[in-house]
Write an enzyme that holds these catalytic residues in place. Structure first.
Site, PDB file in Angstrom:
ATOM      1  N   ASP A   9       0.879  -1.168   0.000  1.00 13.33           N
ATOM      2  CA  ASP A   9       0.000   0.000   0.000  1.00 13.33           C
ATOM      3  C   ASP A   9       0.913   1.214   0.000  1.00 13.33           C
ATOM      4  O   ASP A   9       1.717   1.382   0.899  1.00 13.33           O
ATOM      5  CB  ASP A   9      -0.874   0.022   1.255  1.00 13.33           C
ATOM      6  CG  ASP A   9      -1.767  -1.212   1.333  1.00 13.33           C
ATOM      7  OD1 ASP A   9      -2.213  -1.554   2.436  1.00 13.33           O
ATOM      8  OD2 ASP A   9      -2.017  -1.833   0.280  1.00 13.33           O
ATOM      9  N   GLU A 128     -13.912  -4.689  -1.995  1.00 12.91           N
ATOM     10  CA  GLU A 128     -13.662  -4.500  -0.553  1.00 12.91           C
ATOM     11  C   GLU A 128     -14.995  -4.744   0.131  1.00 12.91           C
ATOM     12  O   GLU A 128     -15.935  -3.984  -0.050  1.00 12.91           O
ATOM     13  CB  GLU A 128     -13.168  -3.083  -0.282  1.00 12.91           C
ATOM     14  CG  GLU A 128     -11.740  -2.867  -0.746  1.00 12.91           C
ATOM     15  CD  GLU A 128     -11.349  -1.395  -0.814  1.00 12.91           C
ATOM     16  OE1 GLU A 128     -12.185  -0.538  -0.473  1.00 12.91           O
ATOM     17  OE2 GLU A 128     -10.212  -1.123  -1.217  1.00 12.91           O
TER      18      GLU A 128
END
Lengths: 293, 212, 397
Positions: A9, A128
């Site tokens: 990330d 997600e």
């Protein structure tokens, strides 16, 4: 063979790691982690631009380019991909695949267009999901920030039909907690679609990875926390840029191992160790011959 | 090191192939120019996408005859993924399409076995196994049986002559030909430019580069 | 219905500058009560953040050790009182005091006015991680009337919650003989950069009223309610029900040696790191979705009426929750000012739609009344009307 895919990330010049897709704690520079994972046998790499949606900008071209120059495994880029032009730009910078979430839900035609222009193998649908009381799963967008009311399993099937080549399924509830993957979420999607499913979110130890393959029926596994913190434990001096939440690195707080209650906690691990454990459990993984340093 | 031509016919991850070639110390030249092709000393035919579209593009760009001519002259030609499939006589993808006809045989679809978790396309790392031929001295020199390369495909080649097969790979119940070698003509179903060490070794062998 | 006319109980406006300015380093405006802008246009909270970088935190930790050594008990009885919501900050403080410093904390919780599911879950997770907790709920009927009174006359229904949150722990500290009370962050320092308090580990009782309670006393508030509000005038308002909204007598506090200490004095306060800590140690879960009016998911999650508190702040002062969160993150060095501006422009002032109905029902008021009250708090130096719509005169850039 089951693919193990480290996820980085990225915020600006640093790799960050959150919990439940929240928090931007810096853990080091991408240049530190990516080559390390490549050498240790990462089957693919996934770069996520953590703030592309939040700030409305894409910033990974540079790091993608540098990575593609010397690391020869498939590279997927996620975060802030909003149009065919964005996809083209990212692929041109050196990525092999793009993963889309927010933009795809807003405009499912983007999945089809992406597949038409670049081929299904380039298009990964990123989901997600959070678990609702009652057992259904809802899709979230904007880095786990906005609710959509959309059923995750149904959406996975729809997107595969539109041309998505793979599904990346992330459990927001489990992400970063080390409590394990959401096996139910993975299994439901894997059984519903005919394309490979990449499980993501929650790995705390090798057993969790095993379980999401055997029980969750994942075709590939995406991990972050256990590898990054494992990397940090192995390194004396961690290179990081002075930007963002660097307090964790400065304080050198040890990441605690599994706490007694709730079986929660990150047990940092090396990628090679993880693959060895999986092989010992009878799960076929790619092994590399490590060059002597 | 002589330059390597990477054929640009509108389909394929040209950038990735070029990057790997450059990394190995050779100079990649990306082009769709038939004249350049006829003059080249080493050529890579990449390919990602649909067989029918690929042949259409090759025809439109006047690359079909030059490719056949180049191959006939026994100069090194590497086909990657769809590129290798184009070597065959025909493909069953979509309608029946004619290929370049450089290798006897056809292209057929992988079988999906959902319950067993065998999904199509085949995406991921799978091992190469020998099929009776020695690997030393070939494009697979230095690789060991079981070494894995990265695959992304829904179709595979079925060469009529066993002699053209250099390696096979198993996926589900299918054991298919993953590497073709006939003279200077080489085909790899997987993507060596995306297959880390082993992939670079394969590419390096093709480029005639001496690896450590 | 008669046009709403508010009184003047909120003293904070008296000291605010007329012209709206934004800090050059973060994105807070000079309309935040008790914040000070210097000649360079930088706010006192930013200056305080710079100061935080200079602080010798090892030395502060030593001070903490000495303080705790003085209070630590070995007889199994509580030696420190931690007001706790079960959120990231109290979770962090209570857990560190117990496990790092070997203290024996008693935790106390003043109930949110309307619990959220996530708030309740986190409170339970916190308690389950190993803390005894005294949970208190005030007379609900009176609380609603107080909430409405505070909304109308202080522009903040949430104020009644704060009254209890500030005072209840002191009563418990007194009743149970635990003079050491530990809060998390000193808001006056972290958000206003009050230089007078930056070097003080605790806040003296004399300062509680101005720093924490908008300068309005409980007696004043209740008297005003009785005199001016029909819903309050005939209401059953007993001293016992009001007890926890005010402090015990000052002499008793002083005699018992009760002090509100701030962990942020002893430990470099980084809210985001508290989130990580609590997620790991006390089972903290963030909001399943973004909190309204901001971009984060880990702060201030337990009260459904919270969003309205921040929105009324937006009405009164021209900046909302996103501004506060982003400003703190700029000072922490986590984001740049450009990023903060982007976040503010995207989220600040977002109307808290999700629990709007809950808010109206809780207070027992109509939408019309709500808007009348809210609008009465818009000052002309902050707001203007453009094409019939309210707009901020100045936005941060």
């Amino acid at each position: 063979m089951i693919r193990i895919i480290p996820r980085l990330d990225i915020k600006g010049p640093n790799v960050v790691k959150g919990v439940n897709l929240e928090g931007m704690r810096v853990v080091g520079r991408p240049e530190l982690f990516a080559p390390h994972y490549y050498d240790e046998g990462a089957d693919e790499l996934l770069f996520m631009d953590t703030v592309a949606s939040l700030y409305g900008r894409n910033t990974l071209d540079e790091i993608v380019h540098r990575t593609a120059e010397r690391m020869f495994v498939p590279l997927t880029v996620s975060g802030g991909i909003r149009s065919v032009q964005d996809i083209r730009g990212v692929l041109r910078a050196g990525a092999d695949k793009v993963a889309m979430n927010t933009a795809a839900i807003a405009n499912p035609r983007l999945v089809a267009e992406g597949a038409e222009h670049f081929g299904s193998q380039c298009i990964v649908l990123s989901i997600e999901a959070r678990r609702l009381p009652g057992g259904r799963y809802e899709c979230l967008t904007d880095g786990g920030r906005e609710r959509t009311g959309k059923d995750a399993i149904e959406w996975a099937e729809e997107a595969a039909g539109l041309g998505a080549g793979e599904i990346l399924a992330t459990s927001v509830d489990n992400e970063g907690t080390g409590r394990g993957f959401d096996l139910e979420l993975t299994r439901l999607i894997s059984e519903r679609v005919g394309v490979p499913v990449i499980a993501s979110g929650g790995a705390g130890c090798a057993e969790h990875v095993r379980d999401v393959v055997l029980i969750g029926k994942a075709d590939a596994v995406c991990i972050a926390s256990i590898l990054h913190y494992g990397c940090l434990e192995a390194m004396k001096n961690v290179a990081y840029a002075e930007e963002g939440n660097t307090d964790f690195l400065k304080k050198k707080i040890p990441v605690s191992s599994r706490s007694a209650h709730n079986r929660r906690g990150i047990q940092p691990i090396r990628l090679a160790e993880l693959k060895q454990s999986l092989a010992d459990w009878g799960i076929e993984v790619r092994r590399t011959e490590r060059e002597a340093a | 090191m002589k330059p390597v031509m990477i054929v640009d016919y509108g389909l394929g991850n040209l950038g990735s192939v070029a990057r790997a070639v450059r990394f190995l110390g050779a100079e990649p030249v990306i082009s769709g120019d038939p004249a350049l092709l006829l003059d080249a000393e080493r050529v890579i035919l990449p390919g990602v996408g649909a067989f029918g579209v690929a042949m259409e593009n090759l025809k439109r760009l006047d690359l079909v005859a030059p490719l056949k001519q180049y191959a006939a002259s026994d100069r090194p030609l590497l086909g990657i993924c769809l590129g290798m499939q184009l070597f065959m006589e025909e493909s069953t993808e979509g309608d029946l399409h004619a290929g370049l006809g450089l290798i006897p045989g056809r292209v057929v679809r992988l079988q999906e076995e959902r319950q067993r978790g065998i999904k199509v396309p085949h995406i991921g790392w799978s091992g190469l196994e020998p099929d009776g031929r020695e690997w030393s001295g070939t494009v697979l020199d230095g690789l060991h049986p079981g070494d894995a390369l990265y695959f992304v495909h829904s179709y595979y080649v079925q060469p009529r002559n066993d002699g053209d097969i250099l390696a096979c790979t198993t996926y589900g119940d299918a054991r298919f030909c993953s590497v073709i070698a006939r003279g200077a003509l080489v085909g790899c179903q997987a993507h060596p430019e995306k297959s880390s060490g082993p992939g670079l070794k394969v590419l390096g062998n093709f480029l005639d580069v001496h690896q450590h | 219905m008669a046009e709403f006319q508010r009184g003047n109980l909120d003293r904070q406006f008296l000291t605010l500058p007329e012209e709206v300015k934004f800090c050059k380093k973060c994105v807070i405006s000079n309309q935040r009560p008790r914040i000070v802008f210097d000649e360079e246009g930088v706010c006192s909270a930013c200056r305080n953040a710079d100061y935080k970088e200079q602080v010798d935190w090892k030395k502060r930790e030593l001070e903490l050790e000495q303080l705790l050594d003085k209070h630590r008990r070995n007889d199994g009885y509580w030696d420190v009182l931690v007001p706790a919501s079960g959120g990231k900050d109290s979770g962090f403080v209570a857990h560190e005091l117990k496990h790092k410093w070997g203290m024996n904390p008693l935790t106390v919780t003043w109930t949110p006015m309307l619990y959220t599911d996530i708030g309740r879950t986190n409170w339970q997770g916190f308690v389950d991680s190993g803390f005894t907790n005294l949970f208190c709920a005030p007379n609900g009927d009176l609380q609603r009337k107080m909430a409405r009174l505070c909304f109308e006359e202080l522009g903040d229904a949430f104020h009644v919650f704060v009254l209890g949150q500030v005072h209840y722990p002191i009563w418990i500290a007194q009743k149970f003989g635990i003079p050491l009370v530990f809060y998390g962050e000193n808001g006056a320092v972290e958000y206003a950069g009050d230089p007078q308090l930056a070097d003080k580990p605790y806040m003296a009782p004399e300062d509680w009223n101005t720093r924490l309670l908008k300068g309005c006393s409980l007696d004043e508030l209740v008297a005003y309610g009785k005199a001016n509000k029909d819903y309050f005038a005939g209401a059953d308002v007993r001293g016992s029900d009001l007890l926890f909204y005010g402090a015990p007598p000052m002499e008793e506090i002083k005699r018992a040696g009760i002090r509100k200490y701030y962990y942020s004095y002893y430990h470099k306060w980084v809210p985001q790191e508290n989130y990580y800590y609590a997620a790991e140690h006390t089972g903290l879960k963030p909001n399943p979705e973004r909190s309204e009016g901001t971009y984060s998911k880990y702060a201030s999650l337990d009260d459904r009426l919270d969003g309205m508190h921040y929105w009324m702040g937006f009405i009164k002062f021209g900046f909302g929750r996103a501004t506060q969160d982003a400003s703190h993150e700029v000072r922490d060095g986590h984001i740049t000012r450009e990023e903060a501006v982007a976040l503010v422009n995207r989220y600040d002032g977002e109307f808290p739609r999700k629990y709007y109905r809950d808010f109206l029902d809780f207070l027992g008021i109509s939408e019309e009344h709500f808007h009348q009250v809210a609008d009465s708090w818009r000052r002309p130096n902050i707001w203007t009307k453009q094409d019939g719509e309210w707009a901020l005169r100045r936005r941060v850039e």
